[in-house]
Design a protein around this motif. Structure first.
Motif, PDB file in Angstrom:
ATOM      1  N   MET A  86       0.847  -1.200   0.000  1.00  0.00           N
ATOM      2  CA  MET A  86       0.000   0.000   0.000  1.00  0.00           C
ATOM      3  C   MET A  86       0.878   1.245   0.000  1.00  0.00           C
ATOM      4  O   MET A  86       1.892   1.295   0.692  1.00  0.00           O
ATOM      5  N   GLU A  87       0.500   2.230  -0.745  1.00  0.00           N
ATOM      6  CA  GLU A  87       1.251   3.481  -0.754  1.00  0.00           C
ATOM      7  C   GLU A  87       1.075   4.185   0.587  1.00  0.00           C
ATOM      8  O   GLU A  87      -0.001   4.158   1.195  1.00  0.00           O
ATOM      9  N   THR A  88       2.129   4.837   1.047  1.00  0.00           N
ATOM     10  CA  THR A  88       2.016   5.601   2.276  1.00  0.00           C
ATOM     11  C   THR A  88       1.315   6.915   2.005  1.00  0.00           C
ATOM     12  O   THR A  88       1.276   7.416   0.895  1.00  0.00           O
ATOM     13  N   GLY A  89       0.771   7.503   3.060  1.00  0.00           N
ATOM     14  CA  GLY A  89       0.064   8.768   2.917  1.00  0.00           C
ATOM     15  C   GLY A  89      -0.898   8.972   4.061  1.00  0.00           C
ATOM     16  O   GLY A  89      -0.922   8.220   5.021  1.00  0.00           O
ATOM     17  N   GLU A  90      -1.742   9.965   3.976  1.00  0.00           N
ATOM     18  CA  GLU A  90      -2.652  10.287   5.061  1.00  0.00           C
ATOM     19  C   GLU A  90      -3.862   9.372   5.108  1.00  0.00           C
ATOM     20  O   GLU A  90      -4.508   9.228   6.121  1.00  0.00           O
ATOM     21  N   SER A  91      -4.225   8.785   3.998  1.00  0.00           N
ATOM     22  CA  SER A  91      -5.452   7.994   3.966  1.00  0.00           C
ATOM     23  C   SER A  91      -5.277   6.673   4.668  1.00  0.00           C
ATOM     24  O   SER A  91      -4.181   6.141   4.807  1.00  0.00           O
ATOM     25  N   GLY A  92      -6.397   6.097   5.130  1.00  0.00           N
ATOM     26  CA  GLY A  92      -6.385   4.808   5.789  1.00  0.00           C
ATOM     27  C   GLY A  92      -6.544   3.705   4.779  1.00  0.00           C
ATOM     28  O   GLY A  92      -6.380   3.887   3.578  1.00  0.00           O
ATOM     29  N   VAL A 109      15.289   7.040  16.092  1.00  0.00           N
ATOM     30  CA  VAL A 109      13.926   6.931  16.613  1.00  0.00           C
ATOM     31  C   VAL A 109      13.976   6.328  18.008  1.00  0.00           C
ATOM     32  O   VAL A 109      14.937   5.652  18.384  1.00  0.00           O
ATOM     33  N   THR A 110      12.927   6.577  18.787  1.00  0.00           N
ATOM     34  CA  THR A 110      12.838   6.083  20.153  1.00  0.00           C
ATOM     35  C   THR A 110      11.627   5.181  20.322  1.00  0.00           C
ATOM     36  O   THR A 110      10.757   5.103  19.448  1.00  0.00           O
ATOM     37  N   ILE A 111      11.576   4.519  21.473  1.00  0.00           N
ATOM     38  CA  ILE A 111      10.399   3.718  21.826  1.00  0.00           C
ATOM     39  C   ILE A 111       9.149   4.603  21.800  1.00  0.00           C
ATOM     40  O   ILE A 111       8.090   4.206  21.311  1.00  0.00           O
ATOM     41  N   ARG A 112       9.299   5.811  22.290  1.00  0.00           N
ATOM     42  CA  ARG A 112       8.161   6.743  22.340  1.00  0.00           C
ATOM     43  C   ARG A 112       7.682   7.097  20.936  1.00  0.00           C
ATOM     44  O   ARG A 112       6.476   7.220  20.700  1.00  0.00           O
ATOM     45  N   ASP A 113       8.605   7.252  19.993  1.00  0.00           N
ATOM     46  CA  ASP A 113       8.211   7.525  18.607  1.00  0.00           C
ATOM     47  C   ASP A 113       7.369   6.386  18.048  1.00  0.00           C
ATOM     48  O   ASP A 113       6.364   6.617  17.369  1.00  0.00           O
ATOM     49  N   SER A 114       7.790   5.163  18.314  1.00  0.00           N
ATOM     50  CA  SER A 114       7.038   4.023  17.797  1.00  0.00           C
ATOM     51  C   SER A 114       5.643   3.975  18.396  1.00  0.00           C
ATOM     52  O   SER A 114       4.668   3.665  17.711  1.00  0.00           O
ATOM     53  N   VAL A 115       5.525   4.300  19.680  1.00  0.00           N
ATOM     54  CA  VAL A 115       4.210   4.312  20.321  1.00  0.00           C
ATOM     55  C   VAL A 115       3.308   5.364  19.672  1.00  0.00           C
ATOM     56  O   VAL A 115       2.117   5.117  19.447  1.00  0.00           O
ATOM     57  N   HIS A 116       3.844   6.521  19.345  1.00  0.00           N
ATOM     58  CA  HIS A 116       3.046   7.538  18.649  1.00  0.00           C
ATOM     59  C   HIS A 116       2.600   7.034  17.278  1.00  0.00           C
ATOM     60  O   HIS A 116       1.453   7.272  16.859  1.00  0.00           O
ATOM     61  N   ALA A 117       3.490   6.321  16.582  1.00  0.00           N
ATOM     62  CA  ALA A 117       3.110   5.749  15.288  1.00  0.00           C
ATOM     63  C   ALA A 117       2.037   4.690  15.463  1.00  0.00           C
ATOM     64  O   ALA A 117       1.077   4.608  14.661  1.00  0.00           O
ATOM     65  N   GLU A 118       2.146   3.874  16.498  1.00  0.00           N
ATOM     66  CA  GLU A 118       1.143   2.842  16.761  1.00  0.00           C
ATOM     67  C   GLU A 118      -0.204   3.458  17.122  1.00  0.00           C
ATOM     68  O   GLU A 118      -1.268   2.895  16.792  1.00  0.00           O
ATOM     69  N   GLY A 161      -0.716   3.489   5.622  1.00  0.00           N
ATOM     70  CA  GLY A 161       0.037   4.725   5.746  1.00  0.00           C
ATOM     71  C   GLY A 161      -0.520   5.597   6.849  1.00  0.00           C
ATOM     72  O   GLY A 161      -1.738   5.719   7.004  1.00  0.00           O
ATOM     73  N   ILE A 162       0.358   6.202   7.641  1.00  0.00           N
ATOM     74  CA  ILE A 162      -0.081   7.080   8.729  1.00  0.00           C
ATOM     75  C   ILE A 162       0.404   8.513   8.532  1.00  0.00           C
ATOM     76  O   ILE A 162       0.269   9.351   9.418  1.00  0.00           O
ATOM     77  N   GLY A 163       0.976   8.816   7.364  1.00  0.00           N
ATOM     78  CA  GLY A 163       1.432  10.173   7.087  1.00  0.00           C
ATOM     79  C   GLY A 163       2.799  10.461   7.652  1.00  0.00           C
ATOM     80  O   GLY A 163       3.584   9.559   7.949  1.00  0.00           O
ATOM     81  N   LEU A 220       9.969  11.863   9.795  1.00  0.00           N
ATOM     82  CA  LEU A 220       9.855  10.968   8.649  1.00  0.00           C
ATOM     83  C   LEU A 220       8.678  11.480   7.823  1.00  0.00           C
ATOM     84  O   LEU A 220       7.569  11.620   8.351  1.00  0.00           O
ATOM     85  N   PRO A 221       8.889  11.779   6.549  1.00  0.00           N
ATOM     86  CA  PRO A 221       7.831  12.430   5.769  1.00  0.00           C
ATOM     87  C   PRO A 221       6.646  11.545   5.446  1.00  0.00           C
ATOM     88  O   PRO A 221       5.560  12.047   5.197  1.00  0.00           O
TER      89      PRO A 221
END
Length: 387
Positions: A1-7, A133-142, A28-30, A40-41
């Protein structure tokens, strides 16, 4: 799947929240701003899921993998057993007839989530350009992934080792979204000794002649360094007693380590004469080299080195005070020599209320959180998944 803002698309959304599971998916989570600076863009999160999400989005369980683990917790619809096989599924402790279970690949990983081997905007792999990146960054991505899936709160967030660090960070960063948190064979902050073991592993990779400062994707991979890193790590994952009982001072079959130069010539090539424990470490190294990216090993290891749930939040007690509404299960492996049970005691003592440290009885060492699936399951059933 292409990354981007859409789910996910409508079809993949239905697949994600419906029955079945054990198959890798991505969304993709933007863009993502990072704790240490920079961003990360465009981020893709890879995950697997099992069961069905309810209409309220509240019956979800997040399972966090360990350092070189994957999203594949349970077989589900796939043909391969998961790393916690028997814990997740219909009628199991985490019953997928009742719960929607998610396991996401950590940010910086190599199992589908954006990491150093991912293609950047210029069409080349990130390689050395991948940010810290940190553990906290991954949690924000999750959390962004949870939003995409329609999950309003987690029935439980569960993890062992590095997964336990991520579970704890979830409870502190988003306490309003976590009702229960299991921290198994993990601690509140990486210690000097844990950082020291990790540094040796990272340097083993960086000093490999093929590492090329992380830009090796168009050439030979730094497999010797990655294999050495795995050997160093695996020694900390197993107890001295377990290795002594299993291998002792025995020689590998057909080999004689008490020989000149510990080498013999076989078909014109030198072959090392080994003890059984050496052969075992060689085997563990080969397995990892065949499935993991060296850059991701560095990125995730350094993220774990940075783990400190109290960073920027005051004392440990002050940081954990925000979790007052979260129910905790803290468990330690009694023979663990990487994450000592005393560290679990320290974490439990700093949590709000009265939290008892539960013990996993295993001679294995740190890896007991993976090998003693039945014991882990009983602790979870007793506290988080009672009828």
């Amino acid at each position: 799947m292409e990354t981007g803002e859409s789910g996910p698309s409508d079809s993949s959304w239905q697949a994600a929240v419906g029955q079945g599971g054990g198959l890798l998916r991505s969304v993709g989570i933007g863009s993502l701003e990072l704790e240490a600076g920079g961003s990360l863009p465009s981020v893709t999160m890879a995950y697997e899921c099992w069961g069905t999400l309810n209409a309220a989005g509240s019956n979800a369980v997040l399972i966090q993998h360990a350092l070189t683990g994957s999203t594949h917790v349970s077989r589900g619809d796939s043909e391969e057993n998961g790393w916690w096989e028997g814990l997740v599924g219909p009628g199991e402790v985490i019953d997928t007839d009742q719960y929607f279970v998610v396991c996401a690949n950590m940010l910086g990983g190599c199992y589908g989530t954006t990491g150093p081997s991912s293609i950047a905007g210029d069409g080349a792999p990130y390689g050395s350009r991948f940010p810290f990146v940190t553990i906290r960054d991954s949690v924000h991505a999750e959390a962004r992934l949870a939003d995409q899936l329609g999950i309003t709160s987690w029935h439980a967030v569960i993890g062992g080792s590095m997964g336990g660090a991520r579970a704890l960070e979830w409870a502190v960063t988003f306490p309003e979204r976590v009702r229960r948190c299991a921290v198994v064979a993990a601690c509140a902050a990486s210690t000097a000794e844990q950082i020291a073991f990790a540094q040796a592993q990272v340097l083993a990779i960086r000093q490999d002649p093929n590492f090329a400062n992380g830009d090796y994707y168009d050439g030979a991979a730094p497999t010797l360094g990655l294999g050495l890193a795995r050997r160093i790590a695996h020694i900390t994952y197993r107890s001295e007693a377990e290795m002594g009982t299993r291998f002792g001072r025995n020689s590998q079959a057909g080999e004689n380590p008490i020989s000149h130069g510990r080498l013999r010539i076989d078909g014109g090539s030198p072959v090392q004469e080994r003890y059984q424990v050496e052969s075992y470490l060689d085997h563990q190294a080969r397995k990892l080299v065949g499935r993991f990216d060296a850059n991701s090993y560095i990125v995730i290891t350094e993220a774990l080195m940075s783990h400190d749930v109290g960073r920027g939040r005051g004392t440990l007690e002050e940081a954990l005070a925000r979790t007052a509404g979260v129910e905790f299960l803290v468990a330690a492996v009694n023979s663990d020599r990487l994450y000592f049970p005393a560290q679990s005691e320290e974490l439990a003592a700093a949590l709000p209320g009265s939290v008892e440290v539960r013990r996993i009885d295993s001679a294995i060492g740190h890896d007991g959180f993976l090998t003693e699936v039945g014991a882990v399951g009983e602790l979870l059933r007793e506290q988080f998944f009672t009828d």
